[in-house]
Design a protein around this motif. Structure first.
Motif, PDB file in Angstrom:
ATOM      1  N   PRO A 176      44.338  31.788  47.514  1.00  0.00           N
ATOM      2  CA  PRO A 176      45.296  32.168  45.904  1.00  0.00           C
ATOM      3  C   PRO A 176      45.634  32.863  44.697  1.00  0.00           C
ATOM      4  CG  PRO A 176      43.479  30.525  46.117  1.00  0.00           C
ATOM      5  CD  PRO A 176      43.237  31.435  46.885  1.00  0.00           C
ATOM      6  N   SER A 177      45.996  32.750  44.134  1.00  0.00           N
ATOM      7  CA  SER A 177      46.781  34.152  42.619  1.00  0.00           C
ATOM      8  C   SER A 177      46.465  33.945  41.662  1.00  0.00           C
ATOM      9  CB  SER A 177      47.974  34.257  43.095  1.00  0.00           C
ATOM     10  OG  SER A 177      48.919  34.317  44.539  1.00  0.00           O
ATOM     11  N   VAL A 178      45.567  33.134  41.306  1.00  0.00           N
ATOM     12  CA  VAL A 178      45.484  31.800  40.066  1.00  0.00           C
ATOM     13  C   VAL A 178      43.827  31.723  40.557  1.00  0.00           C
ATOM     14  CG1 VAL A 178      45.852  30.803  38.690  1.00  0.00           C
ATOM     15  CG2 VAL A 178      47.763  30.893  39.581  1.00  0.00           C
ATOM     16  N   VAL A 179      42.678  31.992  39.481  1.00  0.00           N
ATOM     17  CA  VAL A 179      41.463  31.390  39.205  1.00  0.00           C
ATOM     18  C   VAL A 179      41.058  31.287  37.740  1.00  0.00           C
ATOM     19  CG1 VAL A 179      40.472  34.185  39.346  1.00  0.00           C
ATOM     20  CG2 VAL A 179      39.111  31.897  39.891  1.00  0.00           C
ATOM     21  N   CYS A 180      40.022  30.196  37.634  1.00  0.00           N
ATOM     22  CA  CYS A 180      40.015  29.905  36.293  1.00  0.00           C
ATOM     23  C   CYS A 180      38.624  30.210  36.094  1.00  0.00           C
ATOM     24  CB  CYS A 180      40.506  28.457  36.057  1.00  0.00           C
ATOM     25  SG  CYS A 180      41.318  27.643  36.162  1.00  0.00           S
ATOM     26  N   ALA A 181      38.959  30.740  34.913  1.00  0.00           N
ATOM     27  CA  ALA A 181      38.288  32.001  33.674  1.00  0.00           C
ATOM     28  C   ALA A 181      36.508  30.954  34.295  1.00  0.00           C
ATOM     29  CB  ALA A 181      37.998  32.178  32.497  1.00  0.00           C
ATOM     30  N   GLY A 182      35.187  31.700  35.263  1.00  0.00           N
ATOM     31  CA  GLY A 182      34.391  31.124  35.612  1.00  0.00           C
ATOM     32  C   GLY A 182      34.152  30.675  36.932  1.00  0.00           C
ATOM     33  N   ASN A 183      35.109  30.528  37.710  1.00  0.00           N
ATOM     34  CA  ASN A 183      35.756  29.902  39.185  1.00  0.00           C
ATOM     35  C   ASN A 183      36.028  31.408  39.594  1.00  0.00           C
ATOM     36  OD1 ASN A 183      35.114  27.479  37.934  1.00  0.00           O
ATOM     37  ND2 ASN A 183      36.809  26.832  37.966  1.00  0.00           N
ATOM     38  N   THR A 184      35.791  30.813  40.986  1.00  0.00           N
ATOM     39  CA  THR A 184      35.948  31.355  42.158  1.00  0.00           C
ATOM     40  C   THR A 184      36.931  31.041  42.863  1.00  0.00           C
ATOM     41  OG1 THR A 184      34.369  30.588  43.738  1.00  0.00           O
ATOM     42  CG2 THR A 184      33.640  32.039  42.295  1.00  0.00           C
ATOM     43  N   ILE A 185      37.735  32.117  43.776  1.00  0.00           N
ATOM     44  CA  ILE A 185      38.554  32.007  44.674  1.00  0.00           C
ATOM     45  C   ILE A 185      38.407  33.231  45.683  1.00  0.00           C
ATOM     46  CG2 ILE A 185      40.349  31.490  43.959  1.00  0.00           C
ATOM     47  CD1 ILE A 185      42.059  34.197  43.888  1.00  0.00           C
ATOM     48  N   THR A 186      39.035  32.974  47.294  1.00  0.00           N
ATOM     49  CA  THR A 186      38.342  33.626  48.174  1.00  0.00           C
ATOM     50  C   THR A 186      39.872  34.411  49.155  1.00  0.00           C
ATOM     51  OG1 THR A 186      36.779  32.257  48.590  1.00  0.00           O
ATOM     52  CG2 THR A 186      37.259  34.218  50.340  1.00  0.00           C
ATOM     53  N   LEU A 187      39.138  35.629  49.120  1.00  0.00           N
ATOM     54  CA  LEU A 187      40.625  36.277  48.995  1.00  0.00           C
ATOM     55  C   LEU A 187      40.609  37.039  50.729  1.00  0.00           C
ATOM     56  CD1 LEU A 187      42.220  38.532  46.590  1.00  0.00           C
ATOM     57  CD2 LEU A 187      43.263  36.069  46.826  1.00  0.00           C
ATOM     58  N   THR A 188      40.938  37.075  51.890  1.00  0.00           N
ATOM     59  CA  THR A 188      41.151  37.760  53.007  1.00  0.00           C
ATOM     60  C   THR A 188      42.075  38.760  53.445  1.00  0.00           C
ATOM     61  OG1 THR A 188      41.824  36.316  54.442  1.00  0.00           O
ATOM     62  CG2 THR A 188      39.583  35.927  53.789  1.00  0.00           C
ATOM     63  N   ASP A 189      41.065  39.492  54.274  1.00  0.00           N
ATOM     64  CA  ASP A 189      42.408  40.995  54.886  1.00  0.00           C
ATOM     65  C   ASP A 189      41.533  40.817  56.487  1.00  0.00           C
ATOM     66  OD1 ASP A 189      44.376  43.110  53.899  1.00  0.00           O
ATOM     67  OD2 ASP A 189      42.913  42.909  56.102  1.00  0.00           O
ATOM     68  N   ALA A 190      43.160  40.879  57.337  1.00  0.00           N
ATOM     69  CA  ALA A 190      42.453  40.733  58.593  1.00  0.00           C
ATOM     70  C   ALA A 190      41.520  42.386  58.952  1.00  0.00           C
ATOM     71  CB  ALA A 190      43.705  40.853  59.500  1.00  0.00           C
ATOM     72  N   THR A 191      41.884  42.937  58.337  1.00  0.00           N
ATOM     73  CA  THR A 191      41.642  44.084  58.856  1.00  0.00           C
ATOM     74  C   THR A 191      39.588  44.547  58.278  1.00  0.00           C
ATOM     75  OG1 THR A 191      43.708  45.515  58.150  1.00  0.00           O
ATOM     76  CG2 THR A 191      41.418  46.885  58.985  1.00  0.00           C
ATOM     77  N   PRO A 192      38.863  44.848  58.953  1.00  0.00           N
ATOM     78  CA  PRO A 192      37.522  44.708  58.536  1.00  0.00           C
ATOM     79  C   PRO A 192      37.440  45.694  58.044  1.00  0.00           C
ATOM     80  CG  PRO A 192      37.735  45.097  60.999  1.00  0.00           C
ATOM     81  CD  PRO A 192      39.133  44.422  60.802  1.00  0.00           C
ATOM     82  N   GLY A 193      35.810  45.493  57.458  1.00  0.00           N
ATOM     83  CA  GLY A 193      34.985  47.312  56.830  1.00  0.00           C
ATOM     84  C   GLY A 193      35.489  48.115  55.719  1.00  0.00           C
ATOM     85  N   GLY A 194      36.341  47.168  54.541  1.00  0.00           N
ATOM     86  CA  GLY A 194      37.182  47.521  54.269  1.00  0.00           C
ATOM     87  C   GLY A 194      36.393  47.103  52.680  1.00  0.00           C
ATOM     88  N   THR A 195      36.308  47.911  51.580  1.00  0.00           N
ATOM     89  CA  THR A 195      35.305  47.587  50.146  1.00  0.00           C
ATOM     90  C   THR A 195      36.776  46.894  48.986  1.00  0.00           C
ATOM     91  OG1 THR A 195      34.447  49.544  50.773  1.00  0.00           O
ATOM     92  CG2 THR A 195      34.440  48.996  48.109  1.00  0.00           C
ATOM     93  N   TRP A 196      35.731  45.805  48.781  1.00  0.00           N
ATOM     94  CA  TRP A 196      36.620  44.672  47.005  1.00  0.00           C
ATOM     95  C   TRP A 196      37.107  45.580  46.129  1.00  0.00           C
ATOM     96  CZ3 TRP A 196      40.324  40.967  48.702  1.00  0.00           C
ATOM     97  CH2 TRP A 196      39.973  40.608  50.399  1.00  0.00           C
ATOM     98  N   SER A 197      37.844  45.712  45.106  1.00  0.00           N
ATOM     99  CA  SER A 197      37.376  46.019  43.878  1.00  0.00           C
ATOM    100  C   SER A 197      38.570  45.218  43.202  1.00  0.00           C
ATOM    101  CB  SER A 197      37.072  48.011  44.212  1.00  0.00           C
ATOM    102  OG  SER A 197      38.640  48.234  44.150  1.00  0.00           O
ATOM    103  N   SER A 198      38.585  45.689  41.415  1.00  0.00           N
ATOM    104  CA  SER A 198      39.377  44.760  40.758  1.00  0.00           C
ATOM    105  C   SER A 198      39.263  46.128  39.432  1.00  0.00           C
ATOM    106  CB  SER A 198      38.585  43.710  39.946  1.00  0.00           C
ATOM    107  OG  SER A 198      39.471  43.205  38.916  1.00  0.00           O
ATOM    108  N   SER A 199      40.909  45.586  39.545  1.00  0.00           N
ATOM    109  CA  SER A 199      41.483  46.840  38.054  1.00  0.00           C
ATOM    110  C   SER A 199      41.036  46.741  37.167  1.00  0.00           C
ATOM    111  CB  SER A 199      42.888  46.358  38.517  1.00  0.00           C
ATOM    112  OG  SER A 199      43.394  45.700  37.989  1.00  0.00           O
TER     113      SER A 199
END
Length: 239
Positions: A176-199
């Motif tokens: 998803p491209s939208v999430v409500c404050a206080g809620n969660t969504i799950t993003l995925t990527d086919a390449t394993p072993g990476g690191t997630w971050s937020s801008s």
């Protein structure tokens, strides 16, 4: 005497001094190879002056690099005579050992070295190229770098296996491209072993789970690294 002359005789054999003749044949031999020397004078004994070469019945075998003197000795009752003949033993070629990195990135360089000089560098395929010991990554794969040394006794080759890699490939982030404050969504990527971050602080990301914090827009990044660098997948999320 006053009555006349009497004579007695004896036969004496004069033996000649020994002659060793002249040794003929090739003047050099490779280590582990043989050459055959000859001397027209028969009955002599062959020997060598050191352990660089050995000889038996005129056949010289190279043992180690260097110079040896082959000796042919003829003996009779009057003494001994010798003929000598220098023979050069040429060493087998030595390509040494290639040292340097085992991995190179596409478009990057790695320097290999070999203490043996005068050799020729080459690669077994087109994954890499080499010039004067500098390896350039061309395409992903495994290549074998070869260093070849040649002399009069043959050819020797040292090998060095090198892996050519590229920046990691990161696929698009899905979810998803939208999430409500206080809620969660799950993003995925086919390449394993990476690191997630937020801008930004409007959302946080951990293990692909994005948590809305406050209204706003952030870029969620997924970074995958290897020895060639880091690649990113980015998705804009609205909270």
């Amino acid at each position: 005497n006053s009555s006349g002359t009497a004579v007695t005789t004896a036969i004496v054999t004069v033996n000649p001094l020994p002659a060793a003749g002249t040794i003929t044949g090739a003047t050099s031999v490779c280590v582990s190879a043989t050459i055959t020397l000859a001397d027209l004078t028969g009955g002599g004994v062959w020997s060598s002056s050191n352990t660089t070469a050995s000889i038996s019945a005129g056949v010289v075998t190279g043992l180690t690099g260097g110079i040896d003197t082959i000796i042919y000795t003829v003996t009779n009752s009057c003494g001994a005579a010798t003929a000598s003949y220098p023979v050069t033993v040429n060493p087998l070629p030595d390509a040494g050992v290639i040292t340097g990195p085992l991995i190179v990135c596409i478009g990057s360089f790695a320097t290999l070295a070999d203490i043996v000089t005068g050799g020729v560098c080459s690669c077994s395929n087109s994954a890499a190229s080499i010039s004067a010991g500098i390896v350039t990554g061309v395409s992903t794969g495994i290549d074998t770098v070869m260093y070849t040394a040649t002399n009069a006794c043959g050819t020797a080759t040292a090998v060095h296996v090198i892996t050519v890699i590229d920046l990691p490939a990161v696929g698009p982030l899905t979810g998803p491209s939208v999430v409500c404050a206080g809620n969660t969504i799950t993003l995925t990527d086919a390449t394993p072993g990476g690191t997630w971050s937020s801008s930004g602080s409007a959302a946080s990301a951990s293990a692909g789970v994005v948590t809305g914090v406050s209204a706003g827009t952030v870029n969620i990044s997924y970074a995958v690294s290897n020895s060639c660098g880091t690649s990113f997948g980015v998705k804009t999320i609205t909270v």
